[in-house]
Design an enzyme around this catalytic site. Structure first.
Site, short mmCIF file in Angstrom:
data_model
loop_
_atom_site.label_atom_id
_atom_site.label_comp_id
_atom_site.label_asym_id
_atom_site.label_seq_id
_atom_site.Cartn_x
_atom_site.Cartn_y
_atom_site.Cartn_z
N PHE A 61 -7.55 -14.61 -16.17
CA PHE A 61 -8.61 -14.01 -15.46
C PHE A 61 -9.03 -12.73 -16.40
O PHE A 61 -10.12 -12.11 -16.34
CB PHE A 61 -8.39 -13.57 -14.05
CG PHE A 61 -8.50 -14.64 -13.17
CD1 PHE A 61 -9.14 -15.89 -13.47
CD2 PHE A 61 -8.18 -14.39 -11.68
CE1 PHE A 61 -9.22 -16.87 -12.54
CE2 PHE A 61 -8.43 -15.63 -10.68
CZ PHE A 61 -9.02 -16.75 -11.21
N ARG A 62 -8.37 -12.69 -17.47
CA ARG A 62 -8.87 -11.83 -18.65
C ARG A 62 -9.00 -10.39 -18.59
O ARG A 62 -9.32 -9.65 -19.48
CB ARG A 62 -10.15 -12.30 -19.13
CG ARG A 62 -10.25 -14.03 -19.44
CD ARG A 62 -9.35 -14.24 -20.30
NE ARG A 62 -10.05 -15.58 -20.82
CZ ARG A 62 -8.84 -16.31 -21.55
NH1 ARG A 62 -7.53 -16.13 -21.61
NH2 ARG A 62 -9.35 -17.63 -21.79
N ASN A 92 -1.15 -13.27 -20.61
CA ASN A 92 -1.92 -13.14 -22.00
C ASN A 92 -3.03 -12.35 -21.88
O ASN A 92 -4.09 -12.65 -22.43
CB ASN A 92 -1.98 -14.47 -22.67
CG ASN A 92 -2.83 -15.38 -21.96
OD1 ASN A 92 -3.11 -15.48 -20.72
ND2 ASN A 92 -3.65 -16.35 -22.67
N HIS A 228 0.96 -27.50 -16.85
CA HIS A 228 0.07 -28.49 -17.37
C HIS A 228 0.55 -29.49 -18.18
O HIS A 228 0.51 -29.92 -19.61
CB HIS A 228 -1.01 -27.68 -18.14
CG HIS A 228 -0.59 -26.68 -18.98
ND1 HIS A 228 0.46 -26.46 -20.01
CD2 HIS A 228 -1.20 -25.36 -19.30
CE1 HIS A 228 0.67 -25.61 -20.49
NE2 HIS A 228 -0.38 -24.68 -20.30
N ASP A 299 -5.25 -23.75 -14.85
CA ASP A 299 -5.31 -23.29 -16.18
C ASP A 299 -6.63 -22.65 -16.42
O ASP A 299 -7.12 -22.47 -17.69
CB ASP A 299 -4.77 -24.27 -17.13
CG ASP A 299 -4.50 -23.38 -18.41
OD1 ASP A 299 -4.24 -22.17 -18.59
OD2 ASP A 299 -4.26 -24.09 -19.32
O1 DOR Z 1 -6.33 -23.72 -23.47
C1 DOR Z 1 -5.66 -22.83 -23.24
N1 DOR Z 1 -6.25 -21.62 -23.03
N2 DOR Z 1 -4.54 -22.83 -22.71
C2 DOR Z 1 -3.61 -21.79 -22.55
O2 DOR Z 1 -2.40 -22.10 -22.42
C3 DOR Z 1 -4.18 -20.55 -22.67
C4 DOR Z 1 -5.59 -20.46 -22.31
C5 DOR Z 1 -6.30 -19.37 -22.72
O3 DOR Z 1 -5.80 -18.15 -22.25
O4 DOR Z 1 -7.39 -19.16 -23.22
#
Ligand code: DOR
Length: 443
Positions: A61-62, A92, A228, A299
Site C-alpha cells: 500500500f506504498r 517494501n 503467490h 499482492d
Molecule cells: O510484482 C510485484 N510487485 N511483486 C512483488 O513482489 C512486489 C510488488 C511491488 O511492491 O511492486
C-alpha cells in the site's frame, strides 16, 4: 447498538444456511436469533449472501514513501469497496519496515486513515535477525528470497538459516531464485520486451526458490507460507508436503492471466513472480479447488500508468487488485470452477488461521462483525475510471464479472453501502495470538 441481518444466505463455517445474524457492539452475538429479536437496525438481505469480510494477506500500500502510487487511505477505500475488511501489508515501503520502530510508525499511520482493519509484516534483511526475533504486533516475517520492487533481499544461505533458526514468528517469502533470474537476464541481454519478463523470471526460478524455502522451514520446524505460487510445478511439489508447517497462496492474476496476455496488456501484466502459461493457470485453479493451496490474496502492487508505460525493463512490476479480487472469485463460482464455500475458506477463514488472527475470518458467535453482502446475480464491468486505488487502473478493465460485493461492514460499522464509502470510518489493528499454532493447528 444491535443490528439484525435477516433473510440472507449466510456462509457459515459448516455450510450455507438461510438464517439471521445478530450483531451487538461490533461482534457477532448470535446466529439464527428468534424472529422476535429486537434490534436498532434490521438489514433485509433477501436474495443476497452474507460472508465474512475478506482478509487479504499480501498487499503493497506504498505508505510511507511511495504515496504517489497509493496510500493507506486510498487503498483502504479500495478494500472496503471490494469486500476486503482486513489487510496485511508488505515491508517494501520507503523506508523499509525492518525494525519495531518502523512497524509502530506504520500502525500509527493506519490508525489515522484506514477504513478497514490493518496489520504489517516486518521485513527481513541479512542483518536484522535480532529485530525479527523481538518483534510483536505483527503477523510475521516477510523475506524476499529473490529481489522484487525495492531493495529487500536475503539470498545468502547463512543469513536465511539464521532467520529460520533464531526467530519464532511465522515466516512468508517471495520465492524466485536470484541466480536463475540473473543468468536469464544475462542470456536475454536484460530483456527487450514485456514478454521477456516471463523468460527471465521463468518456471525454474519459481520452483527452485520455493523448494529451497520449504527445505529451510522443514529442517528448522518453522511455520512457513509460500506467497503467490505461479507454476504447476510448485503446486505439484506443495501437494507432496506433509500437513503441519507449510501453507501457500495464489493470486487472481496468476489464475486469470498468462503469457498470451502480454500482446494485449503489455506491462500491465508484468509482475513478480511473472505470469506463466495457460497450463499453469489450469493447475493453479485445480490446486486451489482441491485445497493444495489454502489462501487467495492479491499482492496488490500499484504503480502509475506513466511508470508502467516505460519500456522493459524500466517498467515496474506489479498490479492493483484489492477492489476486484472477491468479484473475480465470485465470478469463478458462477462459472462452476469453485464453490462459494471454498472461496470463503480461501479468502476469509484460511488467512485468519495462517496468521493466528484473533476473532476474524468466520461468521460465528463472538467473532468480529466484519461482514460483506454479495449479490451473486449482479453483472458489472470493471472500469479504470471507477477504481478507488490511487493509480486508477485495473488490468481487468473492460472485463464483465458475474457476482459482486455490494456492502461491507467493519467491526459492525457499514463502510460501503449503496455505492457510498464512509470516509469517517476507521478499522482497528489486527490482533494475533501466535500460540494458536497456525492453519494446520486450528479448525
Ligand atoms: O510484482 C510485484 N510487485 N511483486 C512483488 O513482489 C512486489 C510488488 C511491488 O511492491 O511492486
Amino acid at each position: 447498538m444491535r443490528q439484525l441481518f435477516r433473510n440472507a444466505q449466510v456462509v457459515l463455517p459448516d455450510g450455507i444456511a438461510r438464517t439471521s445474524v445478530l450483531i451487538e457492539g461490533g461482534r457477532i452475538a448470535s446466529i439464527d436469533a428468534p424472529a422476535s429479536t429486537r434490534a436498532d437496525e434490521v438489514i433485509d438481505c433477501a436474495g443476497l449472501h452474507l460472508i465474512p469480510g475478506v482478509i487479504d494477506d499480501q498487499v503493497h500500500f506504498r505508505e510511507p514513501g511511495l504515496t504517489h502510487k497509493e496510500d493507506l487511505h486510498t487503498a483502504s477505500r479500495a478494500c472496503a469497496k471490494g469486500g476486503v475488511t482486513s489487510f496485511l501489508e508488505m515491508p517494501n515501503t520507503k523506508p523499509n519496515t525492518i525494525t519495531r520502530e518502523r512497524l509502530a510508525e506504520k500502525l500509527a499511520i493506519a490508525a489515522g486513515k484506514s477504513l478497514v482493519n490493518y496489520g504489517f509484516y516486518i521485513g527481513a534483511t541479512p542483518s536484522n535477525v535480532a529485530e525479527l526475533a523481538a518483534a510483536s504486533r505483527t503477523p510475521g516475517i516477510k523475506i524476499f528470497i529473490g529481489s522484487s520492487t525495492g531493495d529487500l533481499l536475503v539470498d545468502e544461505q547463512e543469513a536465511l538459516e539464521r532467520i529460520f533458526a533464531e526467530t519464532t514468528l511465522p515466516i512468508c517469502a517471495h520465492c524466485e531464485d536470484e541466480a536463475t533470474v540473473r543468468a536469464n537476464t544475462e542470456r536475454l541481454a536484460g530483456g527487450k520486451s514485456y514478454a521477456d519478463h516471463s523468460r527471465i523470471r521463468d518456471h525454474a526460478a519459481a520452483i527452485i526458490s520455493t523448494r529451497r524455502a520449504v527445505d529451510l522451514a522443514l529442517r528448522h520446524k518453522h511455520r512457513f507460507h509460500v506467497l503467490h505460487v505461479s507454476t504447476a510445478q510448485e503446486a505439484e511439489f506443495l501437494a507432496t508436503l506433509p500437513q503441519g508447517l507449510i501453507t501457500s497462496e495464489v493470486c487472481p492474476h496468476h489464475l486469470t492471466f498468462n503469457i498470451d496476455d502480454y500482446e494485449r496488456l503489455g506491462s500491465l501484466v508484468q509482475m513478480n513472480p511473472s505470469i506463466k502459461t495457460a497450463a499453469d493457470n489450469a493447475a493453479l485453479w485445480k490446486a486451489l479447488a482441491n485445497g493444495t493451496i489454502q489462501v487467495v490474496a492479491t499482492d496488490h502492487a500499484p504503480h502509475t500508468l506513466e511508470e508502467k508505460a516505460q519500456p522493459y525493463p524500466a517498467s515496474p512490476s506489479g498490479l492493483p487488485a484489492v477492489e476486484n479480487s472477491l468479484a473475480l472469485m465470485l465470478d469463478a463460482v458462477n462459472r462452476g470452477v469453485l464453490t462459494l464455500e471454498r472461496v470463503v475458506q480461501a479468502m476469509c477463514d484460511a488467512p485468519a488461521r495462517v496468521w493466528d488472527m484473533v476473532g476474524k475470518g468466520r461468521i460465528a458467535e463472538g467473532y468480529e462483525a466484519d461482514l460483506v453482502l454479495v449479490d451473486m446475480n449482479l453483472r458489472r464491468t470493471i472500469r479504470n475510471a471507477e477504481q478507488e486505488t490511487k493509480c486508477r487502473w485495473s488490468p481487468w478493465d473492460g472485463v464483465t464479472l458475474h457476482g459482486w460485493p455490494v456492502a461491507t461492514w467493519v467491526g459492525g460499522r457499514p463502510v460501503f453501502r449503496n455505492g457510498v464509502l464512509d470516509d469517517a470510518a476507521r478499522g482497528t489493528e489486527i490482533r494475533y495470538d501466535h500460540s494458536l499454532g497456525g492453519y494446520w493447528a486450528t479448525r
